[in-house]
Structures are given as structure tokens and as C-alpha cells.
Design a protein around this motif. Structure first.
Motif, PDB file in Angstrom:
ATOM      1  N   ASP A   1     -22.181 -93.116 -52.079  1.00 35.36           N
ATOM      2  CA  ASP A   1     -21.834 -93.674 -53.373  1.00 35.36           C
ATOM      3  C   ASP A   1     -20.691 -94.675 -53.207  1.00 35.36           C
ATOM      4  OD1 ASP A   1     -20.881 -92.191 -56.558  1.00 35.36           O
ATOM      5  OD2 ASP A   1     -22.197 -93.879 -56.105  1.00 35.36           O
ATOM      6  N   SER A   2     -20.495 -95.505 -54.201  1.00 29.92           N
ATOM      7  CA  SER A   2     -19.402 -96.476 -54.144  1.00 29.92           C
ATOM      8  C   SER A   2     -18.039 -95.800 -54.259  1.00 29.92           C
ATOM      9  CB  SER A   2     -19.569 -97.527 -55.232  1.00 29.92           C
ATOM     10  OG  SER A   2     -19.607 -96.905 -56.497  1.00 29.92           O
ATOM     11  N   SER A   3     -18.007 -94.534 -54.630  1.00 31.24           N
ATOM     12  CA  SER A   3     -16.741 -93.803 -54.702  1.00 31.24           C
ATOM     13  C   SER A   3     -16.063 -93.736 -53.341  1.00 31.24           C
ATOM     14  CB  SER A   3     -16.969 -92.388 -55.226  1.00 31.24           C
ATOM     15  OG  SER A   3     -17.482 -92.423 -56.516  1.00 31.24           O
ATOM     16  N   ALA A   4     -16.843 -93.631 -52.272  1.00 35.70           N
ATOM     17  CA  ALA A   4     -16.266 -93.592 -50.925  1.00 35.70           C
ATOM     18  C   ALA A   4     -15.593 -94.916 -50.593  1.00 35.70           C
ATOM     19  CB  ALA A   4     -17.341 -93.269 -49.896  1.00 35.70           C
ATOM     20  N   VAL A   5     -16.204 -96.016 -51.031  1.00 32.38           N
ATOM     21  CA  VAL A   5     -15.604 -97.331 -50.784  1.00 32.38           C
ATOM     22  C   VAL A   5     -14.317 -97.488 -51.591  1.00 32.38           C
ATOM     23  CG1 VAL A   5     -15.974 -99.819 -50.920  1.00 32.38           C
ATOM     24  CG2 VAL A   5     -17.848 -98.337 -50.249  1.00 32.38           C
ATOM     25  N   LEU A   6     -14.336 -97.037 -52.847  1.00 32.51           N
ATOM     26  CA  LEU A   6     -13.119 -97.076 -53.663  1.00 32.51           C
ATOM     27  C   LEU A   6     -12.014 -96.228 -53.047  1.00 32.51           C
ATOM     28  CD1 LEU A   6     -14.379 -96.843 -57.360  1.00 32.51           C
ATOM     29  CD2 LEU A   6     -13.174 -98.733 -56.291  1.00 32.51           C
ATOM     30  N   LEU A   7     -12.379 -95.060 -52.554  1.00 32.64           N
ATOM     31  CA  LEU A   7     -11.409 -94.177 -51.909  1.00 32.64           C
ATOM     32  C   LEU A   7     -10.833 -94.827 -50.653  1.00 32.64           C
ATOM     33  CD1 LEU A   7     -10.204 -91.323 -52.187  1.00 32.64           C
ATOM     34  CD2 LEU A   7     -12.042 -90.515 -50.725  1.00 32.64           C
ATOM     35  N   GLY A   8     -11.694 -95.451 -49.856  1.00 31.70           N
ATOM     36  CA  GLY A   8     -11.229 -96.145 -48.664  1.00 31.70           C
ATOM     37  C   GLY A   8     -10.338 -97.324 -48.992  1.00 31.70           C
ATOM     38  N   LEU A   9     -10.699 -98.096 -50.017  1.00 28.24           N
ATOM     39  CA  LEU A   9      -9.882 -99.237 -50.424  1.00 28.24           C
ATOM     40  C   LEU A   9      -8.519 -98.774 -50.926  1.00 28.24           C
ATOM     41  CD1 LEU A   9      -9.802-102.290 -50.750  1.00 28.24           C
ATOM     42  CD2 LEU A   9     -10.873-102.011 -52.987  1.00 28.24           C
ATOM     43  N   ALA A  10      -8.502 -97.673 -51.664  1.00 26.58           N
ATOM     44  CA  ALA A  10      -7.231 -97.112 -52.127  1.00 26.58           C
ATOM     45  C   ALA A  10      -6.356 -96.716 -50.939  1.00 26.58           C
ATOM     46  CB  ALA A  10      -7.482 -95.911 -53.029  1.00 26.58           C
ATOM     47  N   GLY A  11      -6.958 -96.082 -49.927  1.00 27.36           N
ATOM     48  CA  GLY A  11      -6.200 -95.708 -48.732  1.00 27.36           C
ATOM     49  C   GLY A  11      -5.668 -96.914 -47.981  1.00 27.36           C
ATOM     50  N   THR A  12      -6.489 -97.946 -47.848  1.00 31.51           N
ATOM     51  CA  THR A  12      -6.058 -99.164 -47.171  1.00 31.51           C
ATOM     52  C   THR A  12      -4.863 -99.791 -47.870  1.00 31.51           C
ATOM     53  OG1 THR A  12      -8.291 -99.628 -46.366  1.00 31.51           O
ATOM     54  CG2 THR A  12      -6.790-101.485 -46.474  1.00 31.51           C
ATOM     55  N   LEU A  13      -4.964 -99.955 -49.182  1.00 30.82           N
ATOM     56  CA  LEU A  13      -3.888-100.592 -49.948  1.00 30.82           C
ATOM     57  C   LEU A  13      -2.622 -99.744 -49.967  1.00 30.82           C
ATOM     58  CD1 LEU A  13      -5.908-102.034 -52.952  1.00 30.82           C
ATOM     59  CD2 LEU A  13      -5.086-103.239 -50.917  1.00 30.82           C
ATOM     60  N   LEU A  14      -2.791 -98.425 -50.049  1.00 33.09           N
ATOM     61  CA  LEU A  14      -1.630 -97.540 -50.072  1.00 33.09           C
ATOM     62  C   LEU A  14      -0.869 -97.585 -48.751  1.00 33.09           C
ATOM     63  CD1 LEU A  14      -0.115 -95.419 -51.764  1.00 33.09           C
ATOM     64  CD2 LEU A  14      -1.519 -93.692 -50.662  1.00 33.09           C
ATOM     65  N   VAL A  15      -1.583 -97.512 -47.646  1.00 34.40           N
ATOM     66  CA  VAL A  15      -0.926 -97.546 -46.333  1.00 34.40           C
ATOM     67  C   VAL A  15      -0.263 -98.901 -46.099  1.00 34.40           C
ATOM     68  CG1 VAL A  15      -1.388 -97.533 -43.852  1.00 34.40           C
ATOM     69  CG2 VAL A  15      -2.318 -95.745 -45.286  1.00 34.40           C
ATOM     70  N   ARG A  16      -0.971 -99.982 -46.432  1.00 31.85           N
ATOM     71  CA  ARG A  16      -0.407-101.320 -46.241  1.00 31.85           C
ATOM     72  C   ARG A  16       0.869-101.503 -47.060  1.00 31.85           C
ATOM     73  NH1 ARG A  16      -0.224-106.229 -48.969  1.00 31.85           N
ATOM     74  NH2 ARG A  16       0.027-107.995 -47.553  1.00 31.85           N
ATOM     75  N   ALA A  17       0.808-101.166 -48.342  1.00 37.36           N
ATOM     76  CA  ALA A  17       1.973-101.356 -49.205  1.00 37.36           C
ATOM     77  C   ALA A  17       3.139-100.469 -48.768  1.00 37.36           C
ATOM     78  CB  ALA A  17       1.597-101.063 -50.649  1.00 37.36           C
ATOM     79  N   GLY A  18       2.855 -99.244 -48.370  1.00 36.88           N
ATOM     80  CA  GLY A  18       3.917 -98.353 -47.921  1.00 36.88           C
ATOM     81  C   GLY A  18       4.597 -98.841 -46.652  1.00 36.88           C
ATOM     82  N   ILE A  19       3.805 -99.299 -45.688  1.00 33.30           N
ATOM     83  CA  ILE A  19       4.387 -99.795 -44.440  1.00 33.30           C
ATOM     84  C   ILE A  19       5.176-101.078 -44.690  1.00 33.30           C
ATOM     85  CG2 ILE A  19       3.842-100.797 -42.172  1.00 33.30           C
ATOM     86  CD1 ILE A  19       1.617 -98.710 -41.935  1.00 33.30           C
ATOM     87  N   LEU A  20       4.661-101.973 -45.542  1.00 27.03           N
ATOM     88  CA  LEU A  20       5.398-103.201 -45.843  1.00 27.03           C
ATOM     89  C   LEU A  20       6.715-102.903 -46.548  1.00 27.03           C
ATOM     90  CD1 LEU A  20       2.705-105.823 -46.903  1.00 27.03           C
ATOM     91  CD2 LEU A  20       3.997-105.693 -44.775  1.00 27.03           C
ATOM     92  N   ALA A  21       6.717-101.958 -47.485  1.00 20.98           N
ATOM     93  CA  ALA A  21       7.960-101.582 -48.160  1.00 20.98           C
ATOM     94  C   ALA A  21       8.952-100.992 -47.157  1.00 20.98           C
ATOM     95  CB  ALA A  21       7.675-100.592 -49.284  1.00 20.98           C
TER      96      ALA A  21
END
Length: 174
Positions: free
Chosen positions: A125-145
């Protein structure tokens, strides 16, 4: 949400995030950098089709691989982003060619995982892609901060007491 709405949301978020990565942007650690990933996470987890009930083990393995690829993509994207500090202490970021390569490899790996799932008959389902995108953005933003905090001065320079005050050099009275 319907599959079409999910697909449009995924494409919209990917286009906005990718377009914004190459513009110089101010990093603000006080900002709610976790808000967009949190919204995407809630949207992904509220849908019932995250795991295939007929292929439970394979579905869990594919979702786990999706999340690992997403987290690695977010970390690689953050570490290949250029950061610099201005004289006033503000920290700025801009994506590099290596950031684009990390993003492209992440998309390629996700497409490969989707192909493996389709070949084995696992419903994805597209929920897995949304979950993966959320993880990508969360890790990126956290590391940049986190990286941005190391570029900021620990204490902002402040003037001494009386700076900017006009002093009279006349005689003192007793």
C-alpha cells in the motif's frame, strides 16, 4: 485516504522537498522540524493496508527493508548537505550533487523493493511509502539541526555595560 490521494500527496511532498533542497535555506533549530514527518507518519499509520494479511512475514520484511532504506537515505542526504554559518551566527544549508545522488539511489532502492514485493505477490500500500518518506524527512531534519548547532557560537557576543551610552566628560560634583 484513497490510493490516488496518497499518490498525489507523496508526489507533492517529494517535489517540494527536492526543489527546496538546492536553495540556500536557513537552519533554525527552534523551528518545528519534526512537524511534516509527524503528519506523514500519522497519515501512514491510520490506514489499515500497511501489511499484507496473506503474506504477513514477507510484508513485514519488505516494510522493515523500506524503513532501513528510508533512514539511510535521510542520513546520507543530511550528511551530504553543505552547511555554513554567517557572521551573525545564522546557519544555512544547501543540497549538493551528492545529495541528489543519495536521493536518486534511495528512490531506486525503494523501486527495487516494490518490484520484489510485486514479484512475490505481496500487496503493498502507499502507506509504506508515506511511512518511509516520513522517516527520511525526520532523520534528515534531525541530523541537520544537530549539525547546525555545532556551527553556531556557544554564546552570542554582547556589548559591555554602557556600550552605546553617551558619557559626559564634564567635572564631577561632590
Amino acid at each position: 485516504m484513497s490510493g490516488l490521494v496518497d499518490a498525489l500527496l507523496i508526489v507533492l511532498v517529494a517535489v517540494v522537498v527536492t526543489a527546496r533542497q538546492f536553495r540556500a535555506r536557513r537552519i533554525d533549530s527552534e523551528r518545528r522540524w519534526w512537524l511534516l514527518p509527524a503528519v506523514l507518519l500519522v497519515l501512514a499509520l491510520r490506514e489499515p493496508g500497511l501489511l499484507d494479511v496473506h503474506h504477513h512475514t514477507a510484508s513485514v520484511l519488505l516494510l522493515g527493508a523500506e524503513l532501513l532504506v528510508s533512514l539511510a537515505t535521510g542520513a546520507g542526504w543530511a550528511w551530504t548537505t553543505r552547511l555554513w554559518a554567517e557572521r551573525d551566527g545564522t546557519v544555512w544549508s544547501s543540497g549538493s550533487a551528492a545529495s541528489l545522488a543519495v536521493w536518486a539511489v534511495g528512490i531506486g532502492l525503494r523501486a527495487g523493493l516494490f518490484a520484489v514485493g510485486a514479484a512475490t505477490g505481496v500487496h503493498q500500500d502507499s502507506s509504506a511509502v508515506l511511512l518511509g518518506l516520513a522517516g527520511t524527512l525526520l532523520v534528515r531534519a534531525g541530523i541537520l539541526a544537530w549539525r547546525g548547532q555545532s556551527l553556531r557560537p556557544a554564546v552570542t557576543p554582547s556589548g559591555a555595560y554602557g556600550d552605546g551610552t553617551a558619557w559626559s566628560v564634564g567635572r564631577e560634583r561632590l
